[in-house]
Design a protein around this motif. Structure first.
Motif, PDB file in Angstrom:
ATOM      1  N   LEU A 283       1.171  -1.534  -0.196  1.00 48.94           N
ATOM      2  CA  LEU A 283      -0.021  -0.395  -0.287  1.00 48.94           C
ATOM      3  C   LEU A 283       0.420   1.588   0.012  1.00 48.94           C
ATOM      4  O   LEU A 283       0.266   1.945   0.037  1.00 48.94           O
ATOM      5  N   THR A 284       2.273   1.033   0.280  1.00 46.05           N
ATOM      6  CA  THR A 284       2.578   2.421   0.643  1.00 46.05           C
ATOM      7  C   THR A 284       3.586   2.512  -1.067  1.00 46.05           C
ATOM      8  O   THR A 284       4.205   4.142  -0.963  1.00 46.05           O
TER       9      THR A 284
ATOM     10  N   GLN B 172       5.059   4.165  -3.821  1.00 48.88           N
ATOM     11  CA  GLN B 172       6.424   4.463  -4.395  1.00 48.88           C
ATOM     12  C   GLN B 172       7.928   4.721  -2.945  1.00 48.88           C
ATOM     13  O   GLN B 172       8.629   4.095  -2.925  1.00 48.88           O
ATOM     14  N   ASP B 173       6.723   4.733  -1.678  1.00 48.45           N
ATOM     15  CA  ASP B 173       7.913   4.580  -0.444  1.00 48.45           C
ATOM     16  C   ASP B 173       8.200   3.194  -0.291  1.00 48.45           C
ATOM     17  O   ASP B 173       9.811   2.498  -0.487  1.00 48.45           O
ATOM     18  N   ALA B 174       7.625   2.394  -0.631  1.00 45.60           N
ATOM     19  CA  ALA B 174       7.864   0.447  -0.315  1.00 45.60           C
ATOM     20  C   ALA B 174       8.964   0.973  -1.099  1.00 45.60           C
ATOM     21  O   ALA B 174      10.098  -0.446  -0.483  1.00 45.60           O
ATOM     22  N   VAL B 175       9.029   0.942  -2.593  1.00 42.10           N
ATOM     23  CA  VAL B 175      10.667   1.096  -3.242  1.00 42.10           C
ATOM     24  C   VAL B 175      11.303   1.825  -3.036  1.00 42.10           C
ATOM     25  O   VAL B 175      12.377   1.238  -3.105  1.00 42.10           O
ATOM     26  N   ASN B 176      11.798   2.907  -2.222  1.00 36.01           N
ATOM     27  CA  ASN B 176      12.215   3.635  -1.717  1.00 36.01           C
ATOM     28  C   ASN B 176      13.066   2.996  -0.772  1.00 36.01           C
ATOM     29  O   ASN B 176      14.112   2.530  -0.634  1.00 36.01           O
ATOM     30  N   VAL B 177      12.195   2.364   0.078  1.00 28.00           N
ATOM     31  CA  VAL B 177      12.626   1.068   1.182  1.00 28.00           C
ATOM     32  C   VAL B 177      13.364   0.249   0.475  1.00 28.00           C
ATOM     33  O   VAL B 177      14.732  -0.210   0.970  1.00 28.00           O
ATOM     34  N   ALA B 178      13.245  -0.416   0.179  1.00 23.50           N
ATOM     35  CA  ALA B 178      13.419  -2.261  -0.579  1.00 23.50           C
ATOM     36  C   ALA B 178      14.582  -1.536  -1.482  1.00 23.50           C
ATOM     37  O   ALA B 178      15.725  -1.720  -1.106  1.00 23.50           O
TER      38      ALA B 178
ATOM     39  N   ARG C  42      -0.176  -6.646   2.292  1.00 25.13           N
ATOM     40  CA  ARG C  42      -1.598  -5.702   1.683  1.00 25.13           C
ATOM     41  C   ARG C  42      -1.757  -6.687   0.209  1.00 25.13           C
ATOM     42  O   ARG C  42      -2.263  -5.072  -0.223  1.00 25.13           O
ATOM     43  N   MET C  43      -2.149  -7.081  -0.001  1.00 24.66           N
ATOM     44  CA  MET C  43      -2.068  -7.551  -1.082  1.00 24.66           C
ATOM     45  C   MET C  43      -3.468  -7.252  -1.389  1.00 24.66           C
ATOM     46  O   MET C  43      -4.261  -7.019  -2.846  1.00 24.66           O
TER      47      MET C  43
ATOM     48  N   ALA D 106      -4.506  -0.921  -3.207  1.00 21.39           N
ATOM     49  CA  ALA D 106      -2.593  -0.431  -3.766  1.00 21.39           C
ATOM     50  C   ALA D 106      -3.084  -0.227  -5.301  1.00 21.39           C
ATOM     51  O   ALA D 106      -3.947  -1.023  -6.123  1.00 21.39           O
ATOM     52  N   ARG D 107      -2.599   1.023  -5.328  1.00 24.24           N
ATOM     53  CA  ARG D 107      -2.251   1.482  -7.471  1.00 24.24           C
ATOM     54  C   ARG D 107      -1.617   0.256  -7.909  1.00 24.24           C
ATOM     55  O   ARG D 107      -1.945  -0.095  -9.085  1.00 24.24           O
ATOM     56  N   GLY D 108      -0.766  -0.730  -7.229  1.00 20.23           N
ATOM     57  CA  GLY D 108      -0.146  -1.773  -7.431  1.00 20.23           C
ATOM     58  C   GLY D 108       1.832  -1.681  -8.018  1.00 20.23           C
ATOM     59  O   GLY D 108       2.263  -2.016  -8.926  1.00 20.23           O
ATOM     60  N   GLY D 109       2.294   0.058  -8.072  1.00 24.89           N
ATOM     61  CA  GLY D 109       3.067   0.405  -7.979  1.00 24.89           C
ATOM     62  C   GLY D 109       4.565  -0.398  -7.719  1.00 24.89           C
ATOM     63  O   GLY D 109       5.227  -1.023  -8.484  1.00 24.89           O
ATOM     64  N   ALA D 110       4.159  -0.355  -6.761  1.00 23.09           N
ATOM     65  CA  ALA D 110       5.658  -1.220  -5.557  1.00 23.09           C
ATOM     66  C   ALA D 110       5.714  -3.047  -5.792  1.00 23.09           C
ATOM     67  O   ALA D 110       6.588  -2.999  -6.565  1.00 23.09           O
ATOM     68  N   ALA D 111       4.396  -3.498  -6.501  1.00 23.56           N
ATOM     69  CA  ALA D 111       4.261  -5.136  -6.917  1.00 23.56           C
ATOM     70  C   ALA D 111       5.000  -4.812  -8.346  1.00 23.56           C
ATOM     71  O   ALA D 111       5.987  -5.628  -8.219  1.00 23.56           O
TER      72      ALA D 111
END
Ligand code: GDP
Length: 297
Positions: free
Chosen positions: A225-226, A228-234, A250-251, A255-260
């Motif tokens: 759900l987070t 772009q933040d999830a991407v930065n964390v990764a 939280r799939m 979420a819009r899906g960008g992180a996945a």
């Protein structure tokens, strides 16, 4: 999840399929719309660029444009590229090939779902793989984190390392390894501390725990759900901790899906599992072709 992306792509492809013949300009126009849809879904820009370049190059090929169903072919190319973006069809399972106790280290930020996922994974290992598992919480930062894992352990009927107040993460990991050896545990799951943000102290701690426990798997838990933040964390974790895979939680959310969609390309590591709910059996093996199928409807 993916609802608005799916709708957007659906209308682009309906238009393409509706036409008998396609020329290069039609394909480029459709790809412009796909690009916008992916960016609006919060997919990381470099990932979008690579995707669009690759799909366009294949789709404007003469064999596609001259085929009887060019629209259909373009959709197939997009589908295959999405599967690839999500990690391809052969997602490696957990690597448990080592002398027991095999260590799985769970890392991630506070609130990502790390502790819940640790318990879900222990349950899965026990029930689906017939493994004798043990869990240990190394989270000395968040009050009650160790207690939380103990309660979850009772719910999934998996042993947890007894809590000793005041002990530091590396010492807890050492004690967990000793206990696991003594009790002939097959898989030891280490639930490491989270933080609200990535910081160097956290990374140092992760490295120290990895050094003494030589984990076979280091799984990064991120909240889908987070965005772009999830991407930065990764990205931060990938640079400092020897990750072997990612778990997206939280799939089940919207979420819009960008992180996945960005995660595989950004980390270079396979997405191994998806968390799909709060219940302790809501953990699925991540299957790129199924996810692509859901996006393309
Ligand atoms: P931690 O701080 O990273 O250890 O996070 P927790 O494991 O405590 O999880 C935080 C909250 O997220 C809890 O209420 C969990 O039940 C919930 N949660 C974890 N994974 C999922 C998931 O896949 N789907 C949903 N809906 N909730 C989840």
């Amino acid at each position: 999840m993916f609802d608005s992306l799916s709708d957007r792509l659906g209308s682009v492809f309906d238009k393409l399929r509706g036409r008998g013949a396609l020329n290069e300009a039609d394909v480029r126009e459709a790809m412009r719309e796909v690009r916008i849809a992916l960016l609006e879904a919060d997919v990381a820009l470099p990932v979008v660029r690579r995707f669009i370049d690759s799909v366009t190059e294949q789709a404007v090929g003469q064999s596609v444009l001259k085929s009887v169903t060019p629209g259909q072919q373009v959709v197939k190319i997009v589908n295959d590229a999405l599967v690839e973006m999500l990690g391809g069809d052969d997602v490696p399972g957990l690597d448990l090939a080592a002398a027991p106790p095999v260590v799985i280290m769970m890392v991630g930020l506070q609130g990502s779902g790390k502790t819940t996922t640790t318990a879900k994974l222990a349950k899965l290992l026990k029930e689906k793989h017939g493994k004798k598992a043990m869990m240990a919480s190394l989270d000395v930062n968040r009050p009650a984190a160790q207690e939380q894992l103990k309660v979850l352990g009772e719910q999934v009927d998996v042993a947890t390392l007894p809590i000793i107040a005041g002990q530091q993460p590396v010492d807890i990991a050492t004690r967990a390894l000793q206990a696991a050896k003594l009790q002939a545990i097959d898989v030891l799951l280490l639930d490491t501390a989270g933080r609200l943000h990535v910081d160097q102290q956290l990374m140092d701690e992760m490295q120290a725990v990895a050094a003494i426990s030589t984990p076979k798997e280091v799984l990064l838990v991120v909240d889908s759900l987070t965005g772009q933040d999830a991407v930065n964390v990764a990205q931060s974790f990938t640079a400092q901790v020897p990750l072997t895979g990612v778990v997206l939680t939280r799939m089940d959310g919207d979420a819009r899906g960008g992180a996945a969609l960005s995660m595989r390309a950004v980390t270079g590591k396979p997405i191994k599992f998806a968390g799909t709910g709060e219940k302790l059996d809501a953990l699925e093996v991540f299957q790129p072709s199924r996810v692509a199928g859901r996006i393309l409807g």
